[in-house]
Design a protein around this motif. Structure first.
Motif, PDB file in Angstrom:
ATOM      1  N   PHE A 455      91.534 109.779  88.751  1.00 52.93           N
ATOM      2  CA  PHE A 455      90.584 110.896  88.788  1.00 52.93           C
ATOM      3  C   PHE A 455      91.186 112.177  88.221  1.00 52.93           C
ATOM      4  CE2 PHE A 455      88.355 114.410  90.846  1.00 52.93           C
ATOM      5  CZ  PHE A 455      87.051 114.096  90.522  1.00 52.93           C
ATOM      6  N   PRO A 456      92.359 112.682  88.699  1.00 53.40           N
ATOM      7  CA  PRO A 456      92.897 113.907  88.102  1.00 53.40           C
ATOM      8  C   PRO A 456      93.310 113.723  86.647  1.00 53.40           C
ATOM      9  CG  PRO A 456      94.454 112.973  89.666  1.00 53.40           C
ATOM     10  CD  PRO A 456      93.186 112.208  89.820  1.00 53.40           C
ATOM     11  N   GLU A 457      93.752 112.488  86.255  1.00 57.23           N
ATOM     12  CA  GLU A 457      94.141 112.275  84.862  1.00 57.23           C
ATOM     13  C   GLU A 457      92.917 112.337  83.955  1.00 57.23           C
ATOM     14  OE1 GLU A 457      96.122 108.566  84.781  1.00 57.23           O
ATOM     15  OE2 GLU A 457      97.842 109.217  85.984  1.00 57.23           O
ATOM     16  N   THR A 458      91.804 111.743  84.375  1.00 55.59           N
ATOM     17  CA  THR A 458      90.607 111.738  83.540  1.00 55.59           C
ATOM     18  C   THR A 458      90.061 113.143  83.338  1.00 55.59           C
ATOM     19  OG1 THR A 458      90.075 109.515  84.333  1.00 55.59           O
ATOM     20  CG2 THR A 458      88.279 110.789  83.325  1.00 55.59           C
ATOM     21  N   TRP A 459      90.035 113.960  84.381  1.00 53.44           N
ATOM     22  CA  TRP A 459      89.473 115.300  84.286  1.00 53.44           C
ATOM     23  C   TRP A 459      90.497 116.352  83.870  1.00 53.44           C
ATOM     24  CZ3 TRP A 459      84.400 116.138  84.386  1.00 53.44           C
ATOM     25  CH2 TRP A 459      83.567 115.166  84.968  1.00 53.44           C
ATOM     26  N   GLY A 460      91.741 115.942  83.653  1.00 53.91           N
ATOM     27  CA  GLY A 460      92.774 116.886  83.211  1.00 53.91           C
ATOM     28  C   GLY A 460      93.201 117.844  84.299  1.00 53.91           C
ATOM     29  N   LEU A 461      93.300 117.358  85.535  1.00 56.60           N
ATOM     30  CA  LEU A 461      93.681 118.207  86.662  1.00 56.60           C
ATOM     31  C   LEU A 461      95.087 117.888  87.123  1.00 56.60           C
ATOM     32  CD1 LEU A 461      90.395 117.931  88.760  1.00 56.60           C
ATOM     33  CD2 LEU A 461      91.004 119.731  87.138  1.00 56.60           C
ATOM     34  N   GLU A 462      95.704 118.857  87.790  1.00 58.65           N
ATOM     35  CA  GLU A 462      96.997 118.625  88.420  1.00 58.65           C
ATOM     36  C   GLU A 462      96.774 117.904  89.747  1.00 58.65           C
ATOM     37  OE1 GLU A 462      99.942 119.101  87.288  1.00 58.65           O
ATOM     38  OE2 GLU A 462      99.314 120.045  85.412  1.00 58.65           O
ATOM     39  N   ALA A 513      87.306 119.418  76.518  1.00 57.96           N
ATOM     40  CA  ALA A 513      87.830 120.314  75.496  1.00 57.96           C
ATOM     41  C   ALA A 513      88.794 119.617  74.544  1.00 57.96           C
ATOM     42  CB  ALA A 513      88.519 121.514  76.157  1.00 57.96           C
ATOM     43  N   ASP A 514      89.432 118.538  74.993  1.00 58.80           N
ATOM     44  CA  ASP A 514      90.368 117.815  74.129  1.00 58.80           C
ATOM     45  C   ASP A 514      89.678 116.784  73.250  1.00 58.80           C
ATOM     46  OD1 ASP A 514      89.641 116.001  76.019  1.00 58.80           O
ATOM     47  OD2 ASP A 514      91.644 115.672  76.846  1.00 58.80           O
ATOM     48  N   GLY A 515      88.334 116.761  73.259  1.00 57.99           N
ATOM     49  CA  GLY A 515      87.589 115.857  72.400  1.00 57.99           C
ATOM     50  C   GLY A 515      87.154 114.573  73.056  1.00 57.99           C
ATOM     51  N   ARG A 516      87.582 114.283  74.243  1.00 56.10           N
ATOM     52  CA  ARG A 516      87.197 113.061  74.921  1.00 56.10           C
ATOM     53  C   ARG A 516      85.779 113.191  75.473  1.00 56.10           C
ATOM     54  NH1 ARG A 516      90.423 111.937  79.610  1.00 56.10           N
ATOM     55  NH2 ARG A 516      90.867 114.169  79.689  1.00 56.10           N
ATOM     56  N   THR A 517      85.093 112.042  75.533  1.00 56.01           N
ATOM     57  CA  THR A 517      83.749 111.972  76.103  1.00 56.01           C
ATOM     58  C   THR A 517      83.808 111.087  77.335  1.00 56.01           C
ATOM     59  OG1 THR A 517      82.735 112.237  73.932  1.00 56.01           O
ATOM     60  CG2 THR A 517      81.357 111.353  75.695  1.00 56.01           C
ATOM     61  N   ILE A 518      83.239 111.579  78.417  1.00 54.59           N
ATOM     62  CA  ILE A 518      83.269 110.822  79.663  1.00 54.59           C
ATOM     63  C   ILE A 518      81.859 110.713  80.202  1.00 54.59           C
ATOM     64  CG2 ILE A 518      85.646 111.484  80.244  1.00 54.59           C
ATOM     65  CD1 ILE A 518      84.518 113.522  82.171  1.00 54.59           C
ATOM     66  N   GLU A 519      81.623 109.618  80.885  1.00 50.44           N
ATOM     67  CA  GLU A 519      80.382 109.400  81.610  1.00 50.44           C
ATOM     68  C   GLU A 519      80.683 109.445  83.104  1.00 50.44           C
ATOM     69  OE1 GLU A 519      78.642 105.752  80.425  1.00 50.44           O
ATOM     70  OE2 GLU A 519      77.853 106.527  78.521  1.00 50.44           O
ATOM     71  N   PHE A 520      79.786 110.054  83.855  1.00 49.83           N
ATOM     72  CA  PHE A 520      79.983 110.155  85.301  1.00 49.83           C
ATOM     73  C   PHE A 520      78.671 109.845  85.991  1.00 49.83           C
ATOM     74  CE2 PHE A 520      78.917 114.266  83.608  1.00 49.83           C
ATOM     75  CZ  PHE A 520      77.939 114.741  84.452  1.00 49.83           C
ATOM     76  N   LEU A 535      84.138 107.556  83.840  1.00 49.29           N
ATOM     77  CA  LEU A 535      84.664 106.595  82.875  1.00 49.29           C
ATOM     78  C   LEU A 535      84.807 107.284  81.520  1.00 49.29           C
ATOM     79  CD1 LEU A 535      85.503 103.660  82.378  1.00 49.29           C
ATOM     80  CD2 LEU A 535      83.148 103.185  81.706  1.00 49.29           C
ATOM     81  N   ASP A 536      85.999 107.118  80.918  1.00 51.22           N
ATOM     82  CA  ASP A 536      86.272 107.671  79.593  1.00 51.22           C
ATOM     83  C   ASP A 536      85.677 106.732  78.540  1.00 51.22           C
ATOM     84  OD1 ASP A 536      87.214 108.804  77.296  1.00 51.22           O
ATOM     85  OD2 ASP A 536      89.304 108.915  77.950  1.00 51.22           O
ATOM     86  N   VAL A 537      84.631 107.187  77.825  1.00 50.85           N
ATOM     87  CA  VAL A 537      83.934 106.365  76.835  1.00 50.85           C
ATOM     88  C   VAL A 537      84.166 106.887  75.423  1.00 50.85           C
ATOM     89  CG1 VAL A 537      82.170 105.644  78.474  1.00 50.85           C
ATOM     90  CG2 VAL A 537      81.832 107.729  77.138  1.00 50.85           C
TER      91      VAL A 537
END
Length: 784
Positions: A455-462, A513-520, A535-537
């Protein structure tokens, strides 16, 4: 020879005559001297008597000259008596005042001319000395030529005493009048009996209680309020009180005018030899309350006997007054032992013998600490782990009467279930960490409970940022900087709230912001929580597909907006009306009695429905106005009366903040407008002005004609806004900084909605605001 003898004889006779005459003269002179001496002594005595007399004589001659004693001069404040009567008012700090002298002069002249006596009383200026003057025409032997004799009496002490007695008499009359008025206005019947025990005075309450026309008819007919008790009439009981000199109090039943029997506490108070006073106090309500209290206490104890929680009550003497069966079972009280009246410390000792208390090293000290619960100011809570594995939760609640309510609850099963639940949670956490998808579980209050490593890795959180279990709003604030479009964080929050509160599944897609697209997606869980799966799509999406999907999403959003605007009135208002109606039915206890806690929840629901209804109305009006679908039903309005009604609807809030609202305008102002929409616009502006104004603020509402229309100015002296704040206040949402990570909602849709409603009427909306000075809103509406 004969001639010589004759001459000698004649000479002897002559000498004898001269001797006799001389002797007689000497005797007469001595007598006159003694008389003169006696007269001088009498004169001195009379003068002394005049000096000691309570009155001083003052002689006023016809030419105005004065004759009098030094004592009189001292009375008038002079060292020596003035020569003329006109000099008595020569000095402002002594003698007489000019008015007093004119009156005295007039009376003296009248007495000198007509011998008419006169009397006069004066109080010397600048002094408390009071003099009484009694004047008449002087006897000619006292002073000839028509002089006036004035006797002056000093009655200063008598005047002071008379003044004091007048004040005391006036105060006594005032006190007596107040006492009579108090007795007459007393709500309880009161009366007075004379020495013959006959009614002599009754008040209005007595007359009303016996159903008489007036007090005189009660006295004439000797109508008694209280009936005879055991054959003794009220007058006889009053006589007994007078003979014993002590008041007699009794409780009797009285039949009033309506034929109802009520209980009265009747008192007869002897008043020395004057008679006996009496009064009757209606205690029917007290006895009814006492019966209700006893019934309530019995019902309460009956209810406590049916609880699974152990409850015991102790009085201010620390003795047991009530204990239900669960309490006796939890403390191991044997049947027949530790009954009512058992001291608290004895109860603890018996429970220790039965092994129902925690094992402590110093039991007397431990018991002494529990005895202090009676004097504690707040609730005492602690856990008692027993040797057999039982876990008791103990609550000691001090009572206002000095007693103590002791509550015991067996928490053994709850702790066991909590331990099993912790095991299941740890198992679930391990399972979530092994999944490929990023998962997070949110509680109904919006706080993050569980999450896996993805979860924190997908959303770019610490990862450390989630250790404090942040709320949804805080989490969105952390996610927002990582989104390509920070405002999309609001959609994530709506999906989470839909899963936790609405219990509905919702999904979404966004780009980081890094260009990745995710579905939630938000999925409601059976335990009331909500699951957010991510999910990172990025690898599965192509740019063309993304553009097409976005176009379709925009088209779909436009259709949804159209349907929303077409059906929002029914879809929003009908559920809110149903919720409010059912809540009001619950509040009216149509479905049965509610507990105090349930009543608070129902009241909170009704209040929330009212606030939500108002917000829905704002959103509907704003949305319809922006889409050009807002209906305007115009009719003629009297503007001053209409605005007054809008202001009065907020009267409670205005009075709560001690705000001064100044409404100015003419009764002749009329215009064609939609009363609902115009009322909402003006109401929103008044709400903003009230909220911005501090305690004892000032709000001005000015109505006037201008440029063929009506100008409405609403201004306040509140905190005001600068240019940036004013620009943001006219929007629905603002960012903390350019491209920042945090979106902040302002206080409401008041200004945008008011502007839309005014423009829908064909009017103009202008607003000016200065920091710490205030805000002024100017509305212009056409007359037709």
């Amino acid at each position: 020879m004969d001639l010589g003898s004759t001459a000698l004889a004649l000479l002897g006779l002559l000498l004898a005559a001269w001797t006799a005459a001389a002797a007689w003269l000497m005797i007469a002179a001595a007598s006159r001297s003694r008389g003169a001496e006696a007269a001088r002594r009498n004169a001195k005595r009379m003068a002394r008597l005049l000096e000691e007399a309570p009155a001083a004589a003052l002689v006023v001659r016809s030419d105005g000259r004065l004759e009098g004693s030094d004592r009189l001069a001292h009375w008038l404040g002079f060292d020596q008596l003035p020569q003329f009567i006109s000099e008595l008012a020569k000095y402002p700090d002594r003698g007489l005042s000019r008015e007093q002298l004119d009156e005295l002069t007039q009376k003296v002249r009248l007495a000198q001319k007509s011998a008419a006596p006169f009397r006069m009383a004066v109080t010397l200026p600048g002094s408390s000395r009071s003099l009484a003057l009694r004047g008449s025409l002087a006897d000619p032997q006292v002073s000839p030529a028509g002089a006036a004799l004035i006797w002056v009496f000093d009655f200063s002490e008598s005047e002071l005493e008379l003044g004091r007695m007048r004040k005391e008499a006036a105060r006594a009359r005032s006190d007596f009048a107040a006492l009579v008025g108090l007795i007459e206005a007393a709500p309880t019947p009161m009366w007075f009996r004379n020495a013959d025990m006959e009614l002599q005075l009754v008040n209005k309450a007595y007359v009303a209680a016996v159903g008489a026309d007036d007090a005189q008819s009660v006295i004439d007919q000797q109508i008694e309020l209280v009936e005879a008790v055991d054959g003794e009439p009220p007058a006889e009981i009053a006589r007994q009180a007078a003979q014993s000199g002590a008041p007699i109090e009794r409780v009797v039943s009285v039949t009033n005018v309506d034929g109802m029997r009520r209980r009265f506490r009747v008192s007869d108070l002897p008043l020395a030899e004057e008679g006996v006073a009496g009064y009757a106090v209606d205690i029917q309500e007290q006895e009814d309350l006492a019966r209700e209290h006893r019934a309530y206490r019995e019902a309460q104890r009956s209810m406590l006997d049916r609880l699974s929680v152990g409850v015991a009550q102790f009085d201010d003497q620390r003795r047991l007054t009530f204990a239900n069966q669960p309490f006796r079972r939890l403390l191991g009280v044997r049947p027949g032992a530790s009954g009512l009246g058992t001291p608290f410390e004895r109860l603890l000792s018996d429970a220790r013998d039965e092994g129902r208390l925690p094992e402590v090293r110093d039991f007397p000290s431990w018991r002494k600490d529990r005895m202090a619960w009676f004097e504690a100011g707040d609730t005492q809570e602690e856990d008692w782990p027993l040797s057999d594995g039982t876990h008791l939760q103990v609550v000691g609640q001090p009572m206002p009467d000095g007693g103590l309510a002791l509550i015991l609850e067996d928490r053994t099963e709850q702790l066991s279930l909590a331990a099993n639940r912790d095991t299941l949670l740890r198992t679930r956490t391990a399972m979530l960490d092994s999944l490929f998808e990023a998962l997070a579980v949110f509680a109904p209050d919006g706080r993050l409970q569980l999450w896996n490593h993805s979860f924190p890795e997908t959303w770019g959180l610490e990862p450390d940022a989630l250790d404090e279990h942040p709320s949804v709003d805080a989490l969105l604030g952390l996610i927002q900087p990582n989104l390509a479009r920070p405002k999309q964080a609001k959609g994530v929050g709506e999906v989470i709230r839909s899963a936790t509160l609405d219990r509905k599944e919702r999904a979404g897609r966004l780009q980081l912001a890094d260009g990745r697209t995710i579905e939630f997606a938000g999925i409601p869980l059976p335990d009331g929580n909500g699951l957010l799966t991510t999910l990172d799509v990025t690898a599965n999406e192509q740019a063309e597909t993304a553009l097409r999907d976005r176009a379709e999403a925009l088209e779909q959003a436009d259709k949804v907006k159209t349907r929303f605007l077409a059906n929002m009135s029914y879809e929003f208002r009908t559920p809110l009306t149903s919720i409010g109606g059912f809540a009001e039915l619950l509040q009216a206890e149509v479905a049965g009695p509610l507990s105090d806690g349930a009543k608070e929840y129902v009241a909170a629901i009704i209040e929330s429905v009212a606030r939500l209804t108002d917000q829905v109305e704002n959103v509907l009006d704003l949305s319809q106005s922006e889409a050009g679908l807002l209906p305007i039903a115009r009719r003629e309005l009297s503007l001053l009366a209409f605005v007054t009604g809008v202001a009065r609807a907020r009267e409670d809030v205005i009075e709560a903040k001690s705000i001064t609202l100044d409404l100015r305008g003419s009764q002749a102002l009329k215009l064609q407008a939609d009363p609902r929409q115009l009322g909402r616009a003006i109401g929103q502006l008044l709400d903003n002005a009230i909220e911005a104004s501090g305690e004892k603020g000032r709000i001005l509402v000015d109505l006037a004609k201008q440029d063929g229309g009506v100008r409405i100015v609403i201004s306040d002296n509140g905190r005001g806004m600068d240019e940036n704040e004013l620009a943001l206040a006219l929007d629905g949402m603002r960012s903390a900084s350019e491209g920042g990570a945090e979106a902040t909602r302002r206080q409401g849709l008041g200004l945008p909605l008011a502007r839309q409603l005014i423009e829908a009427h064909g009017g103009r909306f202008d607003i000016h605001s200065e920091k710490r000075i205030g805000t002024s809103v100017s509305l212009w509406l056409p007359l037709a």
